[in-house]
Design an enzyme around this catalytic site. Structure first.
Site, PDB file in Angstrom:
ATOM      1  N   CYS A  78      20.136 -13.411  10.462  1.00  0.00           N
ATOM      2  CA  CYS A  78      19.031 -13.897  10.120  1.00  0.00           C
ATOM      3  C   CYS A  78      19.077 -14.498   8.684  1.00  0.00           C
ATOM      4  O   CYS A  78      17.975 -15.504   8.566  1.00  0.00           O
ATOM      5  CB  CYS A  78      17.901 -13.740  11.019  1.00  0.00           C
ATOM      6  SG  CYS A  78      17.260 -12.175  10.448  1.00  0.00           S
ATOM      7  N   CYS A 123      -3.283  -1.246   5.456  1.00  0.00           N
ATOM      8  CA  CYS A 123      -3.751  -2.278   4.720  1.00  0.00           C
ATOM      9  C   CYS A 123      -3.259  -3.634   5.458  1.00  0.00           C
ATOM     10  O   CYS A 123      -4.150  -4.252   5.448  1.00  0.00           O
ATOM     11  CB  CYS A 123      -2.934  -2.364   3.997  1.00  0.00           C
ATOM     12  SG  CYS A 123      -1.407  -3.525   3.626  1.00  0.00           S
ATOM     13  N   CYS A 162      12.155  -8.261  11.834  1.00  0.00           N
ATOM     14  CA  CYS A 162      12.787  -9.051  11.178  1.00  0.00           C
ATOM     15  C   CYS A 162      11.727  -9.551   9.323  1.00  0.00           C
ATOM     16  O   CYS A 162      10.542  -9.895   9.814  1.00  0.00           O
ATOM     17  CB  CYS A 162      13.039 -10.597  11.725  1.00  0.00           C
ATOM     18  SG  CYS A 162      13.343 -12.087  10.737  1.00  0.00           S
ATOM     19  N   HIS A 205       7.743 -10.444  11.482  1.00  0.00           N
ATOM     20  CA  HIS A 205       8.009 -10.642  13.351  1.00  0.00           C
ATOM     21  C   HIS A 205       8.245 -10.054  13.968  1.00  0.00           C
ATOM     22  O   HIS A 205      10.179  -8.885  13.345  1.00  0.00           O
ATOM     23  CB  HIS A 205       8.321 -12.427  12.998  1.00  0.00           C
ATOM     24  CG  HIS A 205       6.610 -13.536  13.172  1.00  0.00           C
ATOM     25  ND1 HIS A 205       7.250 -14.122  11.891  1.00  0.00           N
ATOM     26  CD2 HIS A 205       5.550 -13.497  13.629  1.00  0.00           C
ATOM     27  CE1 HIS A 205       5.840 -14.840  11.206  1.00  0.00           C
ATOM     28  NE2 HIS A 205       5.063 -14.293  12.926  1.00  0.00           N
ATOM     29  N   HIS A 259      -0.094  -8.876   6.304  1.00  0.00           N
ATOM     30  CA  HIS A 259       1.906  -9.186   6.919  1.00  0.00           C
ATOM     31  C   HIS A 259       2.798  -9.198   6.610  1.00  0.00           C
ATOM     32  O   HIS A 259       2.852  -8.943   5.212  1.00  0.00           O
ATOM     33  CB  HIS A 259       1.559 -10.532   6.841  1.00  0.00           C
ATOM     34  CG  HIS A 259       2.573 -11.189   7.222  1.00  0.00           C
ATOM     35  ND1 HIS A 259       2.949 -11.926   8.578  1.00  0.00           N
ATOM     36  CD2 HIS A 259       3.668 -12.237   6.874  1.00  0.00           C
ATOM     37  CE1 HIS A 259       3.893 -12.484   9.176  1.00  0.00           C
ATOM     38  NE2 HIS A 259       4.899 -13.266   7.763  1.00  0.00           N
ATOM     39  N   ARG A 283      14.364  -6.160  17.001  1.00  0.00           N
ATOM     40  CA  ARG A 283      14.183  -6.662  16.051  1.00  0.00           C
ATOM     41  C   ARG A 283      13.251  -7.115  14.996  1.00  0.00           C
ATOM     42  O   ARG A 283      12.608  -7.976  15.172  1.00  0.00           O
ATOM     43  CB  ARG A 283      15.236  -7.904  16.048  1.00  0.00           C
ATOM     44  CG  ARG A 283      15.704  -8.300  14.667  1.00  0.00           C
ATOM     45  CD  ARG A 283      16.563  -9.529  14.355  1.00  0.00           C
ATOM     46  NE  ARG A 283      16.152 -10.956  15.372  1.00  0.00           N
ATOM     47  CZ  ARG A 283      16.132 -11.648  14.549  1.00  0.00           C
ATOM     48  NH1 ARG A 283      15.862 -12.458  13.460  1.00  0.00           N
ATOM     49  NH2 ARG A 283      15.336 -12.847  15.623  1.00  0.00           N
ATOM     50  N   ASP A 315      15.404  -9.475  20.530  1.00  0.00           N
ATOM     51  CA  ASP A 315      17.136  -9.583  20.621  1.00  0.00           C
ATOM     52  C   ASP A 315      17.787  -8.855  19.713  1.00  0.00           C
ATOM     53  O   ASP A 315      18.882  -8.812  19.358  1.00  0.00           O
ATOM     54  CB  ASP A 315      17.670 -10.968  19.919  1.00  0.00           C
ATOM     55  CG  ASP A 315      16.408 -10.967  18.005  1.00  0.00           C
ATOM     56  OD1 ASP A 315      15.955 -10.666  18.177  1.00  0.00           O
ATOM     57  OD2 ASP A 315      17.020 -12.426  18.179  1.00  0.00           O
ATOM     58  N   CYS A 327       0.925  -1.019   0.139  1.00  0.00           N
ATOM     59  CA  CYS A 327      -0.266   0.027   0.150  1.00  0.00           C
ATOM     60  C   CYS A 327       1.049   1.338   0.538  1.00  0.00           C
ATOM     61  O   CYS A 327       0.166   2.021  -0.320  1.00  0.00           O
ATOM     62  CB  CYS A 327      -0.974   0.161   1.527  1.00  0.00           C
ATOM     63  SG  CYS A 327      -0.110   0.669   2.420  1.00  0.00           S
TER      64      CYS A 327
HETATM   65 ZN   LIG Z   1       0.424  -1.611   3.303  1.00  0.00          ZN
END
Ligand SMILES: [Zn+2]
Length: 171
Positions: free
Chosen positions: A102, A136, A156, A142, A139, A154, A146, A87
């Site tokens: 990571c 929006c 991530c 996460h 996802h 963090r 740490d 978005c």
């Molecule tokens: Zn968005």
């Protein structure tokens, strides 16, 4: 004649599929994409499915995770801003990005407190906190405890969920 027509149609479909550009190019065909509009979006997945590239849809709307060390931003350090690829909501500045082992782009803070939303995520037998776009509700990734100072957080993120614009590209 019919065979030629079919062949032409197939090659046209192939060329169209190959010319699909990810994220920022895609944003040009996304009517909801705006880097300045802060109005919350309420768009259902059927509508997003028609707009978003497959990988972005899978991550942003179905909580998929891109493989570590494969995304385009996990080791970038150019000055600029990271926006939501769905978005256009401004999420992170490059100054809050840090080198994490990571394999995903990692940040210690968002641009604004309400840039993102937090949700408890107990999937896969883990207690994690999911991070979603504050505009929006897509996802993004996460958040973990740490990270480096000053926040020790963090964020991530999936690279595919981010749309980066370098400061040098701004006029
Ligand atoms: Zn968005």
């Amino acid at each position: 004649m019919k065979t030629i027509l079919v062949a032409v149609l197939i090659s046209f479909a192939y060329l169209t599929a190959c010319s699909q550009q990810p994220t920022s190019q895609q944003a040009m065909h996304n009517p909801y994409y705006s880097r300045t509009d802060t109005q919350k979006l309420h768009v259902d997945n059927a509508a997003w499915k028609k707009i978003l590239p497959d990988q972005l849809y899978a991550v942003s709307r179905e909580n998929a995770t891109e493989r570590a060390f494969t995304g385009k931003y996990w080791k970038t350090d150019e000055p600029g801003t990271y926006y939501c690829a769905v978005c256009g909501n401004p999420l992170f500045r490059s100054g809050a990005k840090f080198a994490s082992s990571c394999g995903w782009p990692s940040f210690f803070k968002t641009i604004r407190p309400n840039s993102v939303l937090y949700l408890a995520d107990n999937s896969y037998g883990m207690e994690r906190t999911e991070v979603r776009c504050g505009r929006c509700n897509s996802h993004l990734g996460h958040i973990f405890d740490d990270g480096p100072p000053p926040t020790h957080k963090r964020y991530c993120m999936n690279s595919v969920s981010l749309d980066f614009e370098a400061d040098s590209m701004k006029r």
